[in-house]
Design a protein around this motif. Sequence first.
Motif, mmCIF file in Angstrom:
data_model
loop_
_atom_site.group_PDB
_atom_site.id
_atom_site.type_symbol
_atom_site.label_atom_id
_atom_site.label_comp_id
_atom_site.label_asym_id
_atom_site.label_seq_id
_atom_site.Cartn_x
_atom_site.Cartn_y
_atom_site.Cartn_z
ATOM 1 N N TYR A 466 0.944 -1.151 -0.347
ATOM 2 C CA TYR A 466 0.091 0.110 -0.871
ATOM 3 C C TYR A 466 0.643 1.351 0.155
ATOM 4 C CZ TYR A 466 -3.406 3.710 0.774
ATOM 5 O OH TYR A 466 -4.247 5.045 1.307
ATOM 6 N N LEU A 467 1.434 1.307 0.464
ATOM 7 C CA LEU A 467 2.800 2.310 0.673
ATOM 8 C C LEU A 467 3.479 2.779 -0.714
ATOM 9 C CD1 LEU A 467 4.576 1.893 4.301
ATOM 10 C CD2 LEU A 467 2.910 3.905 3.377
ATOM 11 N N LEU A 468 4.071 1.806 -1.287
ATOM 12 C CA LEU A 468 3.798 1.241 -2.176
ATOM 13 C C LEU A 468 3.054 1.874 -3.901
ATOM 14 C CD1 LEU A 468 6.837 -0.755 -2.390
ATOM 15 C CD2 LEU A 468 7.507 1.242 -2.784
ATOM 16 N N TYR A 469 1.906 1.728 -3.341
ATOM 17 C CA TYR A 469 1.188 1.660 -4.612
ATOM 18 C C TYR A 469 0.680 3.337 -4.071
ATOM 19 C CZ TYR A 469 -3.846 1.213 -6.710
ATOM 20 O OH TYR A 469 -4.596 1.056 -7.562
ATOM 21 N N VAL A 470 0.904 4.139 -2.985
ATOM 22 C CA VAL A 470 0.623 5.831 -3.470
ATOM 23 C C VAL A 470 1.800 6.660 -2.966
ATOM 24 C CG1 VAL A 470 -1.915 5.503 -1.534
ATOM 25 C CG2 VAL A 470 0.328 5.513 -0.262
ATOM 26 N N ARG A 471 2.964 5.848 -3.160
ATOM 27 C CA ARG A 471 4.047 6.544 -2.994
ATOM 28 C C ARG A 471 3.896 7.803 -3.629
ATOM 29 N NH1 ARG A 471 8.846 6.939 -6.301
ATOM 30 N NH2 ARG A 471 10.795 6.907 -4.683
ATOM 31 N N PRO A 472 4.536 9.039 -3.110
ATOM 32 C CA PRO A 472 4.287 10.415 -3.493
ATOM 33 C C PRO A 472 5.187 10.636 -4.100
ATOM 34 C CG PRO A 472 5.209 10.157 -1.582
ATOM 35 C CD PRO A 472 5.327 8.614 -1.606
ATOM 36 N N GLU A 473 5.242 10.469 -5.912
ATOM 37 C CA GLU A 473 6.454 10.658 -6.771
ATOM 38 C C GLU A 473 6.500 11.644 -7.373
ATOM 39 O OE1 GLU A 473 6.449 7.322 -9.522
ATOM 40 O OE2 GLU A 473 7.062 5.291 -8.112
ATOM 41 N N ALA A 529 1.225 -11.382 -25.831
ATOM 42 C CA ALA A 529 1.994 -10.283 -26.763
ATOM 43 C C ALA A 529 1.692 -8.917 -25.629
ATOM 44 C CB ALA A 529 1.001 -9.874 -28.097
ATOM 45 N N VAL A 530 0.051 -9.333 -24.874
ATOM 46 C CA VAL A 530 -0.556 -8.126 -24.157
ATOM 47 C C VAL A 530 0.536 -8.036 -22.650
ATOM 48 C CG1 VAL A 530 -2.221 -7.206 -22.854
ATOM 49 C CG2 VAL A 530 -2.183 -8.252 -24.695
ATOM 50 N N VAL A 531 0.875 -10.020 -22.233
ATOM 51 C CA VAL A 531 1.565 -9.728 -21.032
ATOM 52 C C VAL A 531 3.238 -9.275 -20.953
ATOM 53 C CG1 VAL A 531 2.888 -11.498 -19.632
ATOM 54 C CG2 VAL A 531 0.048 -11.073 -20.487
ATOM 55 N N GLY A 532 3.797 -9.372 -22.382
ATOM 56 C CA GLY A 532 4.811 -9.290 -22.589
ATOM 57 C C GLY A 532 5.284 -7.814 -22.498
ATOM 58 N N TRP A 533 4.121 -6.418 -23.097
ATOM 59 C CA TRP A 533 4.380 -5.127 -22.785
ATOM 60 C C TRP A 533 4.072 -5.024 -22.045
ATOM 61 C CZ3 TRP A 533 0.861 -0.986 -21.960
ATOM 62 C CH2 TRP A 533 1.057 -0.146 -22.223
ATOM 63 N N GLU A 534 3.118 -5.386 -20.612
ATOM 64 C CA GLU A 534 3.309 -5.316 -19.102
ATOM 65 C C GLU A 534 4.390 -4.691 -18.996
ATOM 66 O OE1 GLU A 534 0.811 -3.159 -18.675
ATOM 67 O OE2 GLU A 534 -0.810 -3.981 -19.605
ATOM 68 N N LEU A 535 4.971 -6.530 -19.064
ATOM 69 C CA LEU A 535 6.602 -6.748 -18.664
ATOM 70 C C LEU A 535 7.327 -5.849 -18.990
ATOM 71 C CD1 LEU A 535 8.864 -7.996 -17.176
ATOM 72 C CD2 LEU A 535 8.458 -10.109 -19.465
ATOM 73 N N GLN A 536 7.155 -5.455 -20.141
ATOM 74 C CA GLN A 536 8.680 -4.164 -20.806
ATOM 75 C C GLN A 536 8.197 -2.810 -20.102
ATOM 76 O OE1 GLN A 536 8.003 -4.912 -25.489
ATOM 77 N NE2 GLN A 536 8.542 -6.649 -25.612
ATOM 78 N N GLN A 537 6.914 -2.603 -20.437
ATOM 79 C CA GLN A 537 6.921 -0.960 -19.924
ATOM 80 C C GLN A 537 6.932 -1.209 -17.773
ATOM 81 O OE1 GLN A 537 5.132 1.267 -21.149
ATOM 82 N NE2 GLN A 537 5.705 -0.254 -22.945
ATOM 83 N N TYR A 538 6.557 -2.332 -17.377
ATOM 84 C CA TYR A 538 6.993 -2.341 -15.649
ATOM 85 C C TYR A 538 9.127 -1.672 -15.630
ATOM 86 C CZ TYR A 538 8.684 -5.037 -12.264
ATOM 87 O OH TYR A 538 9.750 -5.691 -10.869
ATOM 88 N N ASP A 543 13.408 0.756 -13.970
ATOM 89 C CA ASP A 543 15.005 1.469 -15.006
ATOM 90 C C ASP A 543 14.459 2.645 -14.356
ATOM 91 O OD1 ASP A 543 15.695 -1.024 -15.409
ATOM 92 O OD2 ASP A 543 15.965 -0.550 -17.755
ATOM 93 N N LYS A 544 13.649 3.630 -14.485
ATOM 94 C CA LYS A 544 13.692 5.325 -13.919
ATOM 95 C C LYS A 544 13.352 5.555 -12.620
ATOM 96 C CE LYS A 544 14.953 6.366 -18.526
ATOM 97 N NZ LYS A 544 15.687 7.454 -18.731
ATOM 98 N N VAL A 545 12.909 4.524 -11.831
ATOM 99 C CA VAL A 545 12.486 4.701 -11.091
ATOM 100 C C VAL A 545 11.355 5.142 -10.086
ATOM 101 C CG1 VAL A 545 13.716 5.031 -8.086
ATOM 102 C CG2 VAL A 545 15.429 4.771 -10.530
ATOM 103 N N ARG A 546 10.604 4.647 -11.589
ATOM 104 C CA ARG A 546 8.955 5.277 -11.329
ATOM 105 C C ARG A 546 8.672 4.205 -10.876
ATOM 106 N NH1 ARG A 546 7.456 7.987 -16.691
ATOM 107 N NH2 ARG A 546 5.548 7.762 -16.354
ATOM 108 N N ILE A 547 9.077 4.179 -9.690
ATOM 109 C CA ILE A 547 8.360 2.470 -8.662
ATOM 110 C C ILE A 547 6.147 2.662 -8.302
ATOM 111 C CG2 ILE A 547 8.168 1.393 -6.311
ATOM 112 C CD1 ILE A 547 10.872 2.989 -6.240
ATOM 113 N N ARG A 548 5.738 3.365 -8.496
ATOM 114 C CA ARG A 548 4.444 3.409 -8.337
ATOM 115 C C ARG A 548 3.891 3.558 -9.421
ATOM 116 N NH1 ARG A 548 1.808 8.769 -7.561
ATOM 117 N NH2 ARG A 548 2.126 8.483 -9.502
ATOM 118 N N ASP A 549 3.948 3.762 -10.755
ATOM 119 C CA ASP A 549 3.562 3.642 -11.476
ATOM 120 C C ASP A 549 4.201 2.025 -12.170
ATOM 121 O OD1 ASP A 549 2.648 6.240 -11.638
ATOM 122 O OD2 ASP A 549 4.396 6.865 -13.400
#
Length: 755
Positions: A466-473, A529-538, A543-549
């Motif tokens: 939950y803390l990471l879900y609402v992380r104040p990025e 293919a959809v799962v692979g795209w979600e993995l790539q976005q993750y 890599d850019k430390v956008r942990i919440r997103d």
Amino acid sequence: LTIRPSFPALLLPSGQHLFSSNAICRSVLWPVLHQALHMAVVQGKGSEVSRVLQSPLNFLDQSLSKGSMPHLTGYKGQIYRNLKFIYSTENEAMSNLTLLSISLPEEGKRNILLTSALPYVNNVPHLGNIIGCVLSADVFSRYGRLRGWNLLFVCGTDEYGTATENKAREEGLTPQQICDKYHAVHSSIYKWFQIDFDFFGRTTTEKQTEIAQDIFWRLHKNGFLVEDTVEQLRCENCQRFLADRFVEGTCPHCSYPEARGDQCDKCGRLINAVELREPQCKVCRQTPIIRSSKHLFLDLPKLERQLEQWLEKSTSTGDWTANAKQITRSWIRDGLKPRCITRDLQWGTPVPHPDFKEKVFYVWFDAPIGYLSITASYTNEWDKWWKNPQQVELYNFMAKDNVPFHSVVFPCSLLGAQDNYTLVNHLVATEYLNYEDTKFSKSRGVGVFGDMAKDTGIPSDVWRFYLLYVRPEGQDSAFSWADMALKNNSELLNNLGNFINRAGMFVTKFFEGCVPEMDLQREEKKLLAVVGWELQQYIQLMDKVRIRDALKHILNISRHGNQYIQVNEPWKKIKGGESDRRRAGTVTGVSVNIACLLSVMLFPYMPLVSQTIRDQLNAPQSCIGTMLQGTGTFVCALSAGHRIGTVSPLFQKLETDQIEALKKRFGGQQVFDVKVVGGVDPEKAEQLTKAVADLLIQHQCLPPQGEKVRALKAQKAEKDVIAAEVSKLLELKKHLALAEGKNAAPAPQTGKKKK
């Protein structure tokens, strides 16, 4: 302290190990230290006990050199001498004494040095502190290891300064005892939250003194220090110069009424304490006076050009958060001024200059050097991390109020030292996390603090989620009990947990616990293919430390999986003909492999849940190291015929009454019956009730405050400390009397009058 995989004790030509590290500890060092402790306790030598526990290897070294260690002779002594270089010399207890695999930069690898802002030792961290620094850093650290990076994660308690001195006075302890006490508190909290440091140290070490004084002399030699006379606030009541954080007043820039003596939390501007309007000593609430004192300053204007050149490169090539860039630019735009690096205190790193021998280093010159000294406590080859900018990338994690010290002040210290120091490449700063619609306050009982979370009955992984879900990025966010329950029940229980549990249960129930054959059709290929795209976005976001997103893409995958199961209804198809049964097998096999992928992606966020999923699926360890390589690869880790383990639910529902009770418990509000008598009108009674509530929350009611006063008197504490606590006790009694409709005036003396 997290123990990494150990070096072998001795590698034989055959390729076998003569001893395991634990065997060496048990057969050589444990008996020696146990005997030393036993003798110290029997003889009543408390200082000897402390020496053994606080630095076991130093104790062994000194005992060997004195010839006073008969138990460590012959082959045992030789083993110890040959192997001691790979022991940690800063372990906090004998239970941590083990052979460590020391992480050092490696040629051809991505070498990441990761720091989390050092928490003040005497403050118990609240949820905002935890998400802003250590938890965010831990997630990125775990992710980096999954990516195969060579990573070192260090942190520790910031222990010097007036805050520690005052806390020691309040509790009747020495500053060192306070540091020891609260360092253990911090360590316990972070362990419960599963913060996986390579080393969690502290700043009250000889290494800190050595490195800080070396940087000081280099700055002095290179002409980057200047002397000046400073006007400081001094509290005559407390008989001391006031550290910046022990002065409070109105901000001269934005008129915020609760600005500290070093910085305004509202506008973010740095302040000299004497600039505050209507200043007050935070200890006794008296108005301080201005006195002069000679100090040393870091000549920031002289370093400004070097700083700007470095900042241009670092901010353009590294991953600096937008707020970090903005705050740093505002500092540069306003023009740098010399920054004081000394203070009139006793508890701190001593200034080695003979003209300033009565002073110590200002905590914000000294504290960031703690990153270096803590690494030096971890390995004597610390300079391979901290004087190696060609090979090492440095990530700093912190809340936004710490940005100027990490982007301007500390880099200037290292630039001025001219010793090839590693400077920050990626500065990751969060905004603030509030509690419901207010601020966290330990004194008012508002909000959840680190030492309280484990008593709620909610698992640490759910807190992490939950803390990471609402992380104040990108902006301030708020912890909300209602929202936490909603996210737990919808995202974890009904989405993520539901999908993983169903996938596993289908294997167990329909296919006797073995993954069935999979015949991928167009629908599966589209899903993959959809799962692979979600993995790539993750991966791109992490890599850019956008942990919440990045977390949202994990939940998206489980949503896709739930929809896939719901549309194909394998529980129905398994009852049909051969074609339907094969289809049920394909859906089940694909789903359980997606569940395996989710376990890997979840590891940085929810390490225990991640491990539980892999245990239930009996997933091979190799899946951890393959799926997050490169841009991301979703591989079939559980092939046909693979036997899974026992499947069980991962999450529990948070019930409304449970959440309401927790919200009330941590809301800082208590109900009191107020008698409206003696001319006390309802409005006044309401005010008094609030006053009583605040006071009772702050002092935990009368008896403990009375006991505190008695204890201070018994310890013969300083008079002003006793007087301050007596004043609190009397004030509390006064408000309680008023709230109950009694006369709050002091009781008349009943003794005999002197003639």
